[in-house]
Design a protein around this motif. Structure first.
Motif, PDB file in Angstrom:
ATOM      1  N   ARG A 105       0.683  -1.076  -0.212  1.00 25.01           N
ATOM      2  CA  ARG A 105      -0.032   0.078  -0.120  1.00 25.01           C
ATOM      3  C   ARG A 105       0.856   1.103  -0.152  1.00 25.01           C
ATOM      4  O   ARG A 105       0.826   2.059  -0.651  1.00 25.01           O
ATOM      5  N   ASP A 106       1.334   1.508   0.863  1.00 27.46           N
ATOM      6  CA  ASP A 106       2.884   2.166   1.051  1.00 27.46           C
ATOM      7  C   ASP A 106       4.277   1.913   0.236  1.00 27.46           C
ATOM      8  O   ASP A 106       4.050   1.224   0.913  1.00 27.46           O
ATOM      9  N   TRP A 107       4.911   3.287  -0.193  1.00 31.19           N
ATOM     10  CA  TRP A 107       6.093   2.407  -0.787  1.00 31.19           C
ATOM     11  C   TRP A 107       7.202   3.896   0.018  1.00 31.19           C
ATOM     12  O   TRP A 107       6.109   5.225  -0.175  1.00 31.19           O
ATOM     13  N   GLY A 108       7.971   3.086  -0.079  1.00 24.47           N
ATOM     14  CA  GLY A 108       9.290   3.786   0.227  1.00 24.47           C
ATOM     15  C   GLY A 108       9.520   5.049  -1.303  1.00 24.47           C
ATOM     16  O   GLY A 108       9.613   4.106  -2.514  1.00 24.47           O
ATOM     17  N   GLN A 109      10.791   5.449  -0.753  1.00 22.95           N
ATOM     18  CA  GLN A 109      11.495   6.300  -2.173  1.00 22.95           C
ATOM     19  C   GLN A 109      12.198   5.059  -2.698  1.00 22.95           C
ATOM     20  O   GLN A 109      12.475   5.152  -3.794  1.00 22.95           O
ATOM     21  N   GLY A 110      12.393   4.073  -2.014  1.00 22.07           N
ATOM     22  CA  GLY A 110      13.641   3.371  -2.707  1.00 22.07           C
ATOM     23  C   GLY A 110      14.955   3.461  -2.701  1.00 22.07           C
ATOM     24  O   GLY A 110      15.269   4.899  -2.064  1.00 22.07           O
ATOM     25  N   THR A 111      16.287   2.201  -1.710  1.00 20.58           N
ATOM     26  CA  THR A 111      18.122   2.832  -2.117  1.00 20.58           C
ATOM     27  C   THR A 111      18.130   2.228  -3.437  1.00 20.58           C
ATOM     28  O   THR A 111      17.914   0.493  -3.299  1.00 20.58           O
ATOM     29  N   GLN A 112      19.459   2.634  -3.360  1.00 23.88           N
ATOM     30  CA  GLN A 112      20.181   1.713  -4.852  1.00 23.88           C
ATOM     31  C   GLN A 112      21.331   1.189  -4.016  1.00 23.88           C
ATOM     32  O   GLN A 112      21.849   0.729  -3.347  1.00 23.88           O
ATOM     33  N   VAL A 113      20.939  -0.681  -4.507  1.00 16.41           N
ATOM     34  CA  VAL A 113      21.709  -1.636  -4.121  1.00 16.41           C
ATOM     35  C   VAL A 113      22.571  -2.099  -6.364  1.00 16.41           C
ATOM     36  O   VAL A 113      22.170  -2.430  -6.631  1.00 16.41           O
ATOM     37  N   THR A 114      24.289  -1.654  -5.561  1.00 17.73           N
ATOM     38  CA  THR A 114      24.633  -2.456  -6.886  1.00 17.73           C
ATOM     39  C   THR A 114      26.090  -3.292  -6.593  1.00 17.73           C
ATOM     40  O   THR A 114      26.399  -2.993  -5.116  1.00 17.73           O
ATOM     41  N   VAL A 115      26.295  -4.951  -6.992  1.00 17.10           N
ATOM     42  CA  VAL A 115      26.511  -5.945  -6.268  1.00 17.10           C
ATOM     43  C   VAL A 115      27.899  -5.761  -7.526  1.00 17.10           C
ATOM     44  O   VAL A 115      27.821  -5.989  -8.428  1.00 17.10           O
ATOM     45  N   SER A 116      28.773  -5.644  -8.379  1.00 10.08           N
ATOM     46  CA  SER A 116      30.210  -5.325  -8.604  1.00 10.08           C
ATOM     47  C   SER A 116      30.011  -7.218  -8.701  1.00 10.08           C
ATOM     48  O   SER A 116      30.772  -7.764  -7.162  1.00 10.08           O
ATOM     49  N   SER A 117      30.634  -7.682  -9.372  1.00  8.63           N
ATOM     50  CA  SER A 117      31.931  -8.660  -9.667  1.00  8.63           C
ATOM     51  C   SER A 117      32.802  -9.216 -10.024  1.00  8.63           C
ATOM     52  O   SER A 117      33.405  -7.782 -10.204  1.00  8.63           O
TER      53      SER A 117
END
Length: 117
Positions: A105-117
């Motif tokens: 129902r309610d959402w946050g703005q999001g947070t970026q997760v980046t996983v490098s190989s």
């Protein structure tokens, strides 16, 4: 309505760990089940994990089972997602959401997760 703010994302190497936090407003936090979702570029948003209001019940997508752990601290109005053994395919924007009848129902703005190989 509940306001949600995620934090804790970042850049990490494959095999590393991150802990995401989602802080919620309001005095009824413990009455909501909470969920984590993620959306990778060019893909649909997908379910990652959820937790009941009391924290007694947790659920995980098969892709993260055994690597991610969801938890909550109702005294702090916060839900967490501990992510271990991260893989490049975990790269996405991670969102938390309140769940009502298992529907976000309610959402946050999001947070970026980046996983490098």
């Amino acid at each position: 309505q509940v306001q949600l703010v995620e934090s804790g994302g970042g850049l990490v190497q494959a095999g590393g760990s991150l802990r995401l936090s989602c802080a919620a407003s309001g005095r009824t936090f413990s009455s909501y089940a909470m969920g984590w979702f993620r959306q990778a570029p060019g893909k649909e948003r997908e379910f990652v994990s959820s937790i009941s209001g009391s924290g007694a019940y947790t659920y995980y997508a098969d892709s993260v089972k055994g690597r991610f752990t969801i938890s909550r601290d109702n005294a702090k109005n916060t839900v967490y997602l501990q992510m271990n053994s991260l893989k490049p395919e975990d790269t996405a924007v991670y969102y938390c959401a309140t769940l009502v009848a298992n529907i976000p129902r309610d959402w946050g703005q999001g947070t970026q997760v980046t996983v490098s190989s």
